[in-house]
Design a protein around this motif. Sequence first.
Motif, PDB file in Angstrom:
ATOM      1  N   TRP A  20       0.965  -1.187   0.024  1.00  0.00           N
ATOM      2  CA  TRP A  20       0.144   0.072   0.002  1.00  0.00           C
ATOM      3  C   TRP A  20       0.948   1.224  -0.024  1.00  0.00           C
ATOM      4  O   TRP A  20       0.599   2.156  -0.859  1.00  0.00           O
ATOM      5  CB  TRP A  20      -1.115  -0.152   1.197  1.00  0.00           C
ATOM      6  CG  TRP A  20      -1.710   0.964   1.423  1.00  0.00           C
ATOM      7  CD1 TRP A  20      -2.547   1.469   0.264  1.00  0.00           C
ATOM      8  CD2 TRP A  20      -2.279   1.785   2.381  1.00  0.00           C
ATOM      9  NE1 TRP A  20      -3.423   2.882   0.675  1.00  0.00           N
ATOM     10  CE2 TRP A  20      -3.108   2.901   1.987  1.00  0.00           C
ATOM     11  CE3 TRP A  20      -2.024   1.550   3.895  1.00  0.00           C
ATOM     12  CZ2 TRP A  20      -3.859   3.853   2.989  1.00  0.00           C
ATOM     13  CZ3 TRP A  20      -2.420   2.673   4.715  1.00  0.00           C
ATOM     14  CH2 TRP A  20      -3.486   3.713   4.320  1.00  0.00           C
ATOM     15  N   LYS A  21       1.964   1.394   0.912  1.00  0.00           N
ATOM     16  CA  LYS A  21       2.674   2.376   0.945  1.00  0.00           C
ATOM     17  C   LYS A  21       4.246   2.119   1.137  1.00  0.00           C
ATOM     18  O   LYS A  21       4.313   0.947   2.003  1.00  0.00           O
ATOM     19  CB  LYS A  21       2.261   3.358   2.053  1.00  0.00           C
ATOM     20  CG  LYS A  21       1.000   4.193   1.792  1.00  0.00           C
ATOM     21  CD  LYS A  21       0.686   5.133   3.142  1.00  0.00           C
ATOM     22  CE  LYS A  21      -0.554   5.533   2.896  1.00  0.00           C
ATOM     23  NZ  LYS A  21      -0.824   6.799   3.706  1.00  0.00           N
ATOM     24  N   ALA A  71       9.975   1.290   6.161  1.00  0.00           N
ATOM     25  CA  ALA A  71       8.900   0.436   6.302  1.00  0.00           C
ATOM     26  C   ALA A  71       8.383   0.187   4.994  1.00  0.00           C
ATOM     27  O   ALA A  71       7.955   1.162   4.321  1.00  0.00           O
ATOM     28  CB  ALA A  71       8.135   0.446   7.441  1.00  0.00           C
ATOM     29  N   ILE A  75       4.148  -0.771   3.867  1.00  0.00           N
ATOM     30  CA  ILE A  75       2.933  -0.951   4.527  1.00  0.00           C
ATOM     31  C   ILE A  75       2.013  -1.767   3.744  1.00  0.00           C
ATOM     32  O   ILE A  75       1.779  -1.387   2.313  1.00  0.00           O
ATOM     33  CB  ILE A  75       2.224   0.330   4.875  1.00  0.00           C
ATOM     34  CG1 ILE A  75       3.030   1.446   5.711  1.00  0.00           C
ATOM     35  CG2 ILE A  75       0.870   0.193   5.605  1.00  0.00           C
ATOM     36  CD1 ILE A  75       3.242   0.871   7.115  1.00  0.00           C
ATOM     37  N   PRO A 116      -3.779   1.792  17.272  1.00  0.00           N
ATOM     38  CA  PRO A 116      -4.136   0.650  16.422  1.00  0.00           C
ATOM     39  C   PRO A 116      -3.915  -0.627  17.315  1.00  0.00           C
ATOM     40  O   PRO A 116      -2.873  -0.877  18.021  1.00  0.00           O
ATOM     41  CB  PRO A 116      -3.517   0.459  15.035  1.00  0.00           C
ATOM     42  CG  PRO A 116      -2.997   1.851  14.883  1.00  0.00           C
ATOM     43  CD  PRO A 116      -2.638   2.485  16.218  1.00  0.00           C
ATOM     44  N   GLU A 169      -4.294  -3.700  13.485  1.00  0.00           N
ATOM     45  CA  GLU A 169      -5.661  -3.244  13.026  1.00  0.00           C
ATOM     46  C   GLU A 169      -5.561  -2.032  12.045  1.00  0.00           C
ATOM     47  O   GLU A 169      -4.854  -1.252  12.332  1.00  0.00           O
ATOM     48  CB  GLU A 169      -6.499  -2.665  14.311  1.00  0.00           C
ATOM     49  CG  GLU A 169      -7.721  -1.715  13.937  1.00  0.00           C
ATOM     50  CD  GLU A 169      -8.182  -0.864  15.196  1.00  0.00           C
ATOM     51  OE1 GLU A 169      -7.315  -0.817  16.148  1.00  0.00           O
ATOM     52  OE2 GLU A 169      -9.024  -0.235  15.100  1.00  0.00           O
ATOM     53  N   GLU A 170      -6.280  -2.137  10.904  1.00  0.00           N
ATOM     54  CA  GLU A 170      -6.397  -1.219  10.004  1.00  0.00           C
ATOM     55  C   GLU A 170      -7.325   0.022  10.411  1.00  0.00           C
ATOM     56  O   GLU A 170      -8.490  -0.376  10.762  1.00  0.00           O
ATOM     57  CB  GLU A 170      -6.700  -1.661   8.688  1.00  0.00           C
ATOM     58  CG  GLU A 170      -6.854  -0.450   7.598  1.00  0.00           C
ATOM     59  CD  GLU A 170      -7.387  -0.799   6.338  1.00  0.00           C
ATOM     60  OE1 GLU A 170      -7.502  -1.940   6.008  1.00  0.00           O
ATOM     61  OE2 GLU A 170      -7.967   0.207   5.596  1.00  0.00           O
ATOM     62  N   VAL A 171      -6.730   1.433  10.566  1.00  0.00           N
ATOM     63  CA  VAL A 171      -7.878   2.307  10.970  1.00  0.00           C
ATOM     64  C   VAL A 171      -8.339   2.886   9.745  1.00  0.00           C
ATOM     65  O   VAL A 171      -8.068   3.431   8.881  1.00  0.00           O
ATOM     66  CB  VAL A 171      -6.942   3.404  11.674  1.00  0.00           C
ATOM     67  CG1 VAL A 171      -8.191   4.591  12.080  1.00  0.00           C
ATOM     68  CG2 VAL A 171      -6.271   2.951  12.739  1.00  0.00           C
ATOM     69  N   ASP A 210       8.803  10.730  17.051  1.00  0.00           N
ATOM     70  CA  ASP A 210       8.423  10.863  15.767  1.00  0.00           C
ATOM     71  C   ASP A 210       7.280  11.661  15.405  1.00  0.00           C
ATOM     72  O   ASP A 210       6.452  11.340  14.870  1.00  0.00           O
ATOM     73  CB  ASP A 210       8.970  10.005  14.821  1.00  0.00           C
ATOM     74  CG  ASP A 210       9.049  10.408  13.273  1.00  0.00           C
ATOM     75  OD1 ASP A 210       9.115  11.420  13.153  1.00  0.00           O
ATOM     76  OD2 ASP A 210       8.832   9.542  12.477  1.00  0.00           O
ATOM     77  N   ILE A 268       0.460   6.835  15.720  1.00  0.00           N
ATOM     78  CA  ILE A 268       0.915   5.792  15.250  1.00  0.00           C
ATOM     79  C   ILE A 268       2.315   6.088  15.134  1.00  0.00           C
ATOM     80  O   ILE A 268       2.867   7.055  15.324  1.00  0.00           O
ATOM     81  CB  ILE A 268       0.386   5.314  13.589  1.00  0.00           C
ATOM     82  CG1 ILE A 268       0.445   6.601  12.689  1.00  0.00           C
ATOM     83  CG2 ILE A 268      -1.082   4.972  13.666  1.00  0.00           C
ATOM     84  CD1 ILE A 268       0.437   6.187  11.435  1.00  0.00           C
TER      85      ILE A 268
HETATM   86  N1  LIG Z   1      -2.962   0.884  11.462  1.00  0.00           N
HETATM   87  C1  LIG Z   1      -2.926   1.713  10.376  1.00  0.00           C
HETATM   88  N2  LIG Z   1      -4.296   2.300   9.840  1.00  0.00           N
HETATM   89  C2  LIG Z   1      -4.511   3.050   8.672  1.00  0.00           C
HETATM   90  N3  LIG Z   1      -3.362   3.464   8.075  1.00  0.00           N
HETATM   91  C3  LIG Z   1      -1.895   3.341   8.513  1.00  0.00           C
HETATM   92  C4  LIG Z   1      -1.910   2.339   9.667  1.00  0.00           C
HETATM   93  N4  LIG Z   1      -0.520   2.423  10.024  1.00  0.00           N
HETATM   94  C5  LIG Z   1       0.171   3.138   8.817  1.00  0.00           C
HETATM   95  N5  LIG Z   1      -0.827   3.801   8.183  1.00  0.00           N
HETATM   96  C6  LIG Z   1      -0.553   4.469   7.086  1.00  0.00           C
HETATM   97  O1  LIG Z   1       0.717   4.295   6.538  1.00  0.00           O
HETATM   98  C7  LIG Z   1       1.505   5.462   6.857  1.00  0.00           C
HETATM   99  C8  LIG Z   1       3.023   4.971   7.109  1.00  0.00           C
HETATM  100  O2  LIG Z   1       3.074   4.339   8.155  1.00  0.00           O
HETATM  101  P1  LIG Z   1       4.296   4.602   9.539  1.00  0.00           P
HETATM  102  O3  LIG Z   1       4.083   6.046   9.867  1.00  0.00           O
HETATM  103  O4  LIG Z   1       3.835   3.528  10.748  1.00  0.00           O
HETATM  104  O5  LIG Z   1       5.346   4.042   8.800  1.00  0.00           O
HETATM  105  P2  LIG Z   1       6.579   4.949   8.251  1.00  0.00           P
HETATM  106  O6  LIG Z   1       6.560   6.471   8.502  1.00  0.00           O
HETATM  107  O7  LIG Z   1       7.148   4.451   7.074  1.00  0.00           O
HETATM  108  O8  LIG Z   1       7.478   4.485   9.111  1.00  0.00           O
HETATM  109  P3  LIG Z   1       8.967   4.758   9.901  1.00  0.00           P
HETATM  110  O9  LIG Z   1       8.819   6.011  10.322  1.00  0.00           O
HETATM  111  O10 LIG Z   1       9.094   3.765  10.939  1.00  0.00           O
HETATM  112  O11 LIG Z   1       9.977   4.442   8.809  1.00  0.00           O
HETATM  113  C9  LIG Z   1       0.832   6.467   7.676  1.00  0.00           C
HETATM  114  O12 LIG Z   1       1.165   8.037   7.603  1.00  0.00           O
HETATM  115  C10 LIG Z   1      -0.666   6.189   7.456  1.00  0.00           C
HETATM  116  O13 LIG Z   1      -0.956   6.873   6.612  1.00  0.00           O
END
Ligand SMILES: Nc1ncnc2c1ncn2[C@@H]1O[C@H](COP(=O)(O)OP(=O)(O)OP(=O)(O)O)[C@@H](O)[C@H]1O
Length: 224
Positions: free
Chosen positions: A6-7, A12, A14, A66, A81-83, A132, A152
Motif C-alpha cells: 500500500w505504501k 518500512a 505498509i 491501532p 488493526e487497519e484504522v 517522531d 501511530i
Molecule cells: N494502522 C493503520 N491504519 C491505517 N493507516 C495506517 C496504519 N498504519 C500506518 N498507516 C498509514 O501508513 C503511513 C505510514 O505508516 P508509518 O508512519 O507507521 O510508517 P513509516 O513512516 O514508513 O515508518 P517509519 O517512520 O518507521 O519509517 C501512515 O502515515 C498512514 O497513512
Amino acid sequence: MNMELWKQGAEAKIYKTNFYGRPCIVKERFTKSYRHPSLDKSLTAHRVKSEVRAMLRCRMNGIITPTVYFVNMDSSCIYMEEVQDSVTVKDYIKNVQGSKDLAEAIETLKPLAQAIGNTLGIMHKQNIVHGDLTTSNMLLQGKPSDCKLYLIDFGLSFFENMSEDKGVDLYVLERALLSTHPNTEELFNKVLEAYCKSNDTGSKEVVGKLEEVRMRGRKRTMVG
Ligand SMILES: Nc1ncnc2c1ncn2[C@@H]1O[C@H](COP(=O)(O)OP(=O)(O)OP(=O)(O)O)[C@@H](O)[C@H]1O
Ligand SMILES: [Mg+2]
C-alpha cells in the motif's frame, strides 16, 4: 496470506491484508543495505520492539493506537488493526486550510489541536516519548465533530521521565507542524494549552525545556 503493498516509506513497507477476517495493516521494516548487517538486524529488532511496546502501553492508558494483532520478529513485521476510513492529520489540515480562509481554518482546527495536546499530555504523563511526532503519524477517524485521534509510528519511541526528552518531543511536533502547514503558530499554542491541562504535574518543566530547545535551534541556524 494475500498482502497488497500500500505504501512504502524510508524504513518500512505498509501492506493491506486481513487477519482472521479483520482489516489489517502489516508494517514490514526492511533491510538497509548501507548498514552493517548485524547492526541493521539489531536496530530493526529494537524498532519493532519499541513500537509494539509503546502501542500497548498507550492503549493501557487510554491513548488510542491501532490494536496489535501479531508480531513476527523474523520478518520484522507488525500486524495491526487497519484504522479504516481515516485520514492523516497532515491531509486533514491541508484540506481545511485549502477550503477556508485563515481565521475560519484556525477555528475549525482548534478542537483537533486540543485533542492532540490532551493526548500528548497523557502520553508524557506515562513517560512515553514518541520520538517522531509529525502530522503524518496521527490519524483521524470519523466525522470532524465526533472523531478519534490515533497515534501511530512508535518505532523511535522510548520510556523516559526526563522533561528534556519530552520537550524535544514537542519541539519535533512544532517544527513538523510549522514547516508543513503555514500559519499554525496559534494552533500549536492550543496544543500546548491542552497539553498543560492534561499533564498537570510535569508540564511546566517540559514547556521550559521546549523553550530551551527552541533557543538552541535558533542559535544553530544563526551560526549556520
Ligand atoms: N494502522 C493503520 N491504519 C491505517 N493507516 C495506517 C496504519 N498504519 C500506518 N498507516 C498509514 O501508513 C503511513 C505510514 O505508516 P508509518 O508512519 O507507521 O510508517 P513509516 O513512516 O514508513 O515508518 P517509519 O517512520 O518507521 O519509517 C501512515 O502515515 C498512514 O497513512
Ligand atoms: Mg510515519
